[in-house]
Structure formats: structure tokens, C-alpha cells
Design an enzyme around this catalytic site. Sequence first.
Site, PDB file in Angstrom:
ATOM      1  N   GLU A 174     -15.518 -10.784  33.524  1.00 36.75           N
ATOM      2  CA  GLU A 174     -14.619  -9.678  33.843  1.00 36.75           C
ATOM      3  C   GLU A 174     -13.273  -9.841  33.147  1.00 36.75           C
ATOM      4  OE1 GLU A 174     -12.058 -11.249  35.410  1.00 36.75           O
ATOM      5  OE2 GLU A 174     -13.344 -13.002  35.619  1.00 36.75           O
ATOM      6  N   GLU A 317     -13.360 -14.164  32.617  1.00 38.38           N
ATOM      7  CA  GLU A 317     -13.979 -13.572  31.422  1.00 38.38           C
ATOM      8  C   GLU A 317     -15.480 -13.855  31.323  1.00 38.38           C
ATOM      9  OE1 GLU A 317     -12.043 -14.833  27.845  1.00 38.38           O
ATOM     10  OE2 GLU A 317     -10.076 -14.085  28.441  1.00 38.38           O
TER      11      GLU A 317
END
Length: 357
Positions: A174, A317
Amino acid sequence: MKLLKDTLELITPTNEEVKNLVRNQWDGLVKPMGSLGTLEEATIKIAGMTGKVNNKIDKKAIVVMCSDNGVAEEGVSSAPQIFTKVLTESMTKGVTGVATLGKYTNTDIVTVNLGVIGEIDDSKIINRKIANGTKNFVKEPAMAYDEAVKSIEIGIEIGDKLYNAGYDILGTGEVGIGNTTTAAAVLSALTGLDVDITCGKGAGLTDEQHSNKKDVIRKGIEKNKPNGEDPIDVISKVGGFDIGGMCGLFLSAAKNKRPVVIDGFISSTAALCAVKLNPLVKEYIIPSHLSGEPGAKYVMDKLGLKPMLNLGMRLGEGSGCPLAFQIIEAGVYTLENMGTFESLSLDGDALVDIRED
């Protein structure tokens, strides 16, 4: 909600018979039983998912869900909100942390725009934008209930497409300024855990900013009163589009009987949402590392899962996923290539099963 309902109904338990076959195969190799720990456990778990004794991890991808969070306007992050857009655009340039680790491990990065503020003109980024970020949950629900469903269904659709395209394993990632705040809020709402336990300093806050962050979460939960028995309600009131998207990816993996890897705290919270929707999803999830965020330990406890690694990482991430992929691949390779007691004319009966130690 048809896709979501259909997906939940199609999820079935993993295959215990095949898991036992692979466990017995490991026990026949020239080593004490259980001595390769996580390498053994991961391959056994994947065999149960796929229903196959011999599995390959040839094609890998990490899906990075990107979205802005309205609660960022409350000063809950040390980074300005524009960073979401900049990092999202940087994913396809291969310069972010997860993109760099992805290149190192031969892992594809799939970037999805669910709600980044502003326009992004990049054909390599999947545009499934629901809105220009969520609303500020201190003032109103983060999103409508049907938008939460939509974010989950987008995750399901993308997962289905990738598994159908031949990907053997997916990781969840994310990008979104303020999403450690939304994740902590979701975790507290789902579990009843106090915000002091679930809320960390994210990308780096002062003590004063951290105190404000916790107050913001408490205000959001008090105002919106999310129903802890309904993960969709929780996501809609205090969550984010990225959490919904990752939740959908976990559901897709379980439906398709394929493995999916958790990254860190935010990804773990999305996994908890998926498991709350269908407890069988847990059987298809492999955690990568224990995030440095304080709430990470508690969400892992709630999931009943044990991370492979503890590297003090808190980047997000999806950066933990490439490392987990390598461990899983090492397990698959060892299972296929290690010698057996039989092939070496040795008797392994004298060795002790150390798995219970």
C-alpha cells in the site's frame, strides 16, 4: 455486493490430506524432523492451498494499493499528503523500496490507484479510482458503505485476474499518507484494543504529534461508532480504500486456492478484515515480517499467525513480501532437491521430531 458474496461462498478449507503427504515427504529427508522450521511450514501450507504436493513459485507479484486518506488533514503524519501521489507515480519507475526489492527478487509490481488525490497519467498504473481520497473520519465516515464494498471487490477482481494469468503467489502492499492512522483505527474498532496499544508513530512523529494521532483515532471511533462485528462497516467509517483493496486480495487468494503474503501493519489489518469476513481465509495467508509498528504484534496475535522475519522494518509498500518470497522459494527448492534417508541407505528412525520443542 454480488462479487463479494460469491467470493465468500466459494472459499473452502485447505486440503489436509495433501498437507500430510508433504509433511511426510519432509520427514523422509536427511535431517531431524521439523528442523527446517518455516521452510517446511510454508511449503506444507501452500500444498494444502493448491491441493498439489509439488508446487512452483515461478511467477510473483506484489499488488500496491494506493489511496489518500482525509484524516491526514488532522496532522497525523509527518509527511505531506502529496507524497501519496509522488510515491504512486514512482512505483512504475522502479525507484521505491518495494520496486527495488522487486527487481532484486524478480517480482512484478502491480500498482493500483484506488483514490489518490489529483490526476495520474501513467498507463502502467491500474486506474480504479473511487474518489479523491477518503473523507476525514473525525468529521464524518471515511467513505460510504458501498464504496467500502467497491474497494474490496476491486481487490478481488485484480487478484482473480493475476491468479488467472498464471501468478503463483501475490503480496499485498500500500501507499497512502495517513494509513497507519486508519489501520490503527480499524484494528481498535475490530478488536476493542485501546488506541494506546494499536497506534504507533508511523513514518516518524514527535511525542506531541503521536499524542494527537491517538486523540484523532479516538475521536473518529467515538463519532462514527463502527460495528466491530462488520469489517465492511469498520472500513467505511474509519478505514481507507487501500485497506479495502488489500482485504479483497486476501479473499481472492482464498477463493483461487493460492498463497498471498502479508506485508506489515496496514496489510495485516486488511488481512484481519478478510478473516473476519470468512475465517477460512487465514489458511491461505502467509505473513512476511513483524512490522516495527506497535500494533503489528497484536494484529498477528488476533490472526494467530507467526511472521517469518523481524527486521525492524516499517516502510510498508509491500516491502516485506519479496523477502518472504525468497524464503518460500528456498523451501520449495529444498523439498524437491534434498536427499532422503532412503536414497542414502540411512535409518532416520532414531532422530527425534523437534517440531514440538
